[in-house]
Design a protein around this motif. Structure first.
Motif, PDB file in Angstrom:
ATOM      1  N   UNK A 114      -4.170  24.050 -13.561  1.00  0.00           N
ATOM      2  CA  UNK A 114      -4.313  23.052 -14.627  1.00  0.00           C
ATOM      3  C   UNK A 114      -4.475  21.679 -13.983  1.00  0.00           C
ATOM      4  N   UNK A 115      -4.846  20.707 -14.814  1.00  0.00           N
ATOM      5  CA  UNK A 115      -4.836  19.305 -14.410  1.00  0.00           C
ATOM      6  C   UNK A 115      -5.672  18.910 -13.226  1.00  0.00           C
ATOM      7  N   UNK A 116      -6.932  19.367 -13.115  1.00  0.00           N
ATOM      8  CA  UNK A 116      -7.737  18.945 -11.969  1.00  0.00           C
ATOM      9  C   UNK A 116      -8.195  17.495 -12.079  1.00  0.00           C
ATOM     10  N   UNK A 117      -8.381  16.884 -10.927  1.00  0.00           N
ATOM     11  CA  UNK A 117      -9.093  15.609 -10.820  1.00  0.00           C
ATOM     12  C   UNK A 117     -10.264  15.917  -9.898  1.00  0.00           C
ATOM     13  N   UNK A 118     -11.290  16.621 -10.419  1.00  0.00           N
ATOM     14  CA  UNK A 118     -12.282  17.279  -9.568  1.00  0.00           C
ATOM     15  C   UNK A 118     -13.062  16.332  -8.669  1.00  0.00           C
TER      16      UNK A 118
ATOM     17  N   UNK B 286      -9.686  13.610 -25.102  1.00  0.00           N
ATOM     18  CA  UNK B 286      -8.911  14.581 -25.861  1.00  0.00           C
ATOM     19  C   UNK B 286      -9.373  15.981 -25.486  1.00  0.00           C
ATOM     20  N   UNK B 287      -8.445  16.824 -25.022  1.00  0.00           N
ATOM     21  CA  UNK B 287      -8.754  18.193 -24.639  1.00  0.00           C
ATOM     22  C   UNK B 287      -7.811  19.143 -25.367  1.00  0.00           C
ATOM     23  N   UNK B 288      -8.383  20.192 -25.942  1.00  0.00           N
ATOM     24  CA  UNK B 288      -7.585  21.278 -26.507  1.00  0.00           C
ATOM     25  C   UNK B 288      -7.755  22.465 -25.577  1.00  0.00           C
ATOM     26  N   UNK B 289      -6.650  22.933 -25.001  1.00  0.00           N
ATOM     27  CA  UNK B 289      -6.687  23.935 -23.944  1.00  0.00           C
ATOM     28  C   UNK B 289      -5.913  25.180 -24.347  1.00  0.00           C
TER      29      UNK B 289
ATOM     30  N   UNK C 222     -11.628  23.246 -26.917  1.00  0.00           N
ATOM     31  CA  UNK C 222     -12.377  22.191 -27.604  1.00  0.00           C
ATOM     32  C   UNK C 222     -12.135  20.901 -26.844  1.00  0.00           C
ATOM     33  N   UNK C 223     -13.132  20.030 -26.769  1.00  0.00           N
ATOM     34  CA  UNK C 223     -12.927  18.801 -26.006  1.00  0.00           C
ATOM     35  C   UNK C 223     -13.781  17.664 -26.540  1.00  0.00           C
TER      36      UNK C 223
ATOM     37  N   UNK D  31     -11.223  12.071 -17.781  1.00  0.00           N
ATOM     38  CA  UNK D  31     -11.131  13.311 -18.569  1.00  0.00           C
ATOM     39  C   UNK D  31     -12.467  14.033 -18.726  1.00  0.00           C
ATOM     40  N   UNK D  32     -13.579  13.279 -18.773  1.00  0.00           N
ATOM     41  CA  UNK D  32     -14.883  13.940 -18.897  1.00  0.00           C
ATOM     42  C   UNK D  32     -15.175  14.804 -17.671  1.00  0.00           C
ATOM     43  N   UNK D  33     -14.765  14.318 -16.500  1.00  0.00           N
ATOM     44  CA  UNK D  33     -14.953  15.082 -15.275  1.00  0.00           C
ATOM     45  C   UNK D  33     -14.105  16.354 -15.302  1.00  0.00           C
TER      46      UNK D  33
END
Length: 298
Positions: free
Chosen positions: A212-216, A104-107, A97-98, A77-79
Motif C-alpha cells: 500500500x501507499x506507494x510514492x512511485x 481521493x482514492x477508494x481502495x 474508484x479514484x 496522489x495522481x501518480x
C-alpha cells in the motif's frame, strides 16, 4: 459526521508547512463530501495513520468494505493511482474508484492492523522482499512518473546545506558521492514503490500480502530495496552487533532479489543520510541520530 485528523498526520504536515496547511484546514469538509458522493458509511478513521494522507475504513452502499484515502497534491496522489492501476492488483492494493486530481482514492480493504512488520524479523524480510519483487515491472510507455535521478536530485540539493555541520559533513559528502557514482550507469528502469518498508505491506484476502501507499518512481531496483534494509532501525541501533547485522542484511537482500550488492549499499547510504538530514532539518533529533548512526555502518 464528526472528523478529526490523526495527530500523526497533523504533526507530519506541520513539518512541511510550518506556517499552516490549507489542505489540512479544508480536510473535514473534503472528507464529508467524498463520503456523501460515494454513499459510504464510515466505520472509523485509521490511526495512527500515515504522514501524508488520511485513511478511513468505510463500507460502500452494497455493504462491501473499502478504504477511503485523501491526500494533498504534494503527495502526488495522481501518480499513486497510475501506479496502482499499472500493477493491476498484482502485489499491491487495488483501486476501486479514484479522483486523482482531488486526491481521493477508494481502495480495496486489507487488514490494516496486520502488516509484515508483525512477523519475526527473518520472516518479515522474506515476505516483504517477495512482495517487492512483484512490483518491479517495466513502467508504462511515455510514463509521467518522477525518476530516481530527479527525486534524488531534489534531495541532494536539500542535503547540501547540511555540509556546513562538521558532525554530519563526512556522511553527507559520502552520500552525495555515492549518488553521483550510481547515476553514471543505472542498470535498469523499473516502476518502483518508492517508499517501501515492512509497514507498507498488509495482509489481504486475494493474496497473503499486498503493498500500500506507494510514492512511485522509475529507476533501478536497488533504490527501492535500500529503504527495506534499514527497517526496524531502532532495534538495529540497540543491538551490540547492529553493524554486522546491517551488512549481512544488505548481502542477503541483494542475493535474494538478484540486486548488485554494492549498488544496494550505495543507495542504502544515500537514503539513510538523506532521511537523517531531513529529520534534523524539521526538528526530530532522535530520529536523525538513529539514521545517521545507521548510515555510518553502511
Amino acid at each position: 459526521m464528526a472528523f478529526e485528523p490523526p495527530r500523526r498526520l497533523v504533526r507530519a504536515l506541520g513539518e512541511t508547512a510550518p506556517d499552516g496547511d490549507e489542505w489540512l484546514e479544508k480536510l473535514p469538509g473534503a472528507v464529508e463530501q467524498a463520503v456523501a458522493q460515494r454513499e459510504l458509511t464510515v466505520e472509523r478513521v485509521q490511526v495512527p495513520g500515515g504522514r501524508s494522507s488520511v485513511v478511513l475504513l468505510v463500507r460502500r452502499a452494497d455493504d462491501t468494505p473499502a478504504v477511503l484515502k485523501l491526500a494533498p497534491r504534494r503527495a502526488r496522489p495522481e501518480s499513486e493511482v497510475t501506479a496502482l492501476a499499472h500493477w493491476g492488483g498484482l502485489g499491491a492494493v487495488q483501486v476501486l474508484e479514484a479522483d486523482g486530481p482531488a486526491g481521493v482514492l477508494l481502495l480495496e480493504r486489507l487488514h490494516p492492523e496486520v502488516s509484515v512488520r508483525s512477523l519475526p524479523e527473518a520472516k518479515a524480510l522474506l515476505e516483504a522482499a517477495g512482495t517487492l519483487r512483484r512490483l518491479w515491472v517495466p513502467p508504462p510507455q511515455e510514463h509521467v512518473f518522477e525518476t530516481v535521478t530527479e527525486r534524488t536530485g531534489r534531495q541532494a540539493a536539500a542535503m547540501a546545506g547540511a555540509a556546513a555541520d562538521a558532525e554530519v559533513a563526512p556522511l553527507v559528502a559520502a552520500a552525495l558521492a555515492a549518488r553521483e557514482e550510481l547515476l553514471t550507469a543505472p542498470p535498469e528502469q523499473r516502476l518502483l514503490h518508492g517508499t517501501f518498508r515492512q509497514s507498507k505491506v498488509l495482509a489481504g484476502e486475494r493474496m497473503p500480502w499486498l503493498a500500500v501507499g506507494p510514492d512511485p518512481v522509475v529507476g533501478e531496483c536497488a533504490f527501492d530495496l535500500a529503504r527495506l534494509v534499514r527497517d526496524r532501525v531502532e532495534d538495529l541501533i540497540a543491538s551490540p552487533s547492529g553493524a554486522s547485522i546491517t551488512r549481512r542484511r544488505i548481502k542477503r537482500l541483494a542475493e535474494s532479489l538478484e540486486v548488485d550488492q554494492e549498488r544496494l549499499r550505495g543507495w542504502t547510504l544515500f537514503r539513510a543520510v538523506e532521511s537523517g538530514v531531513r529529520a534534523l532539518r524539521v526538528g526530530r533529533p532522535k530520529d536523525a541520530e538513529l539514521l545517521l548512526e545507521f548510515a555510518g555502518w553502511v
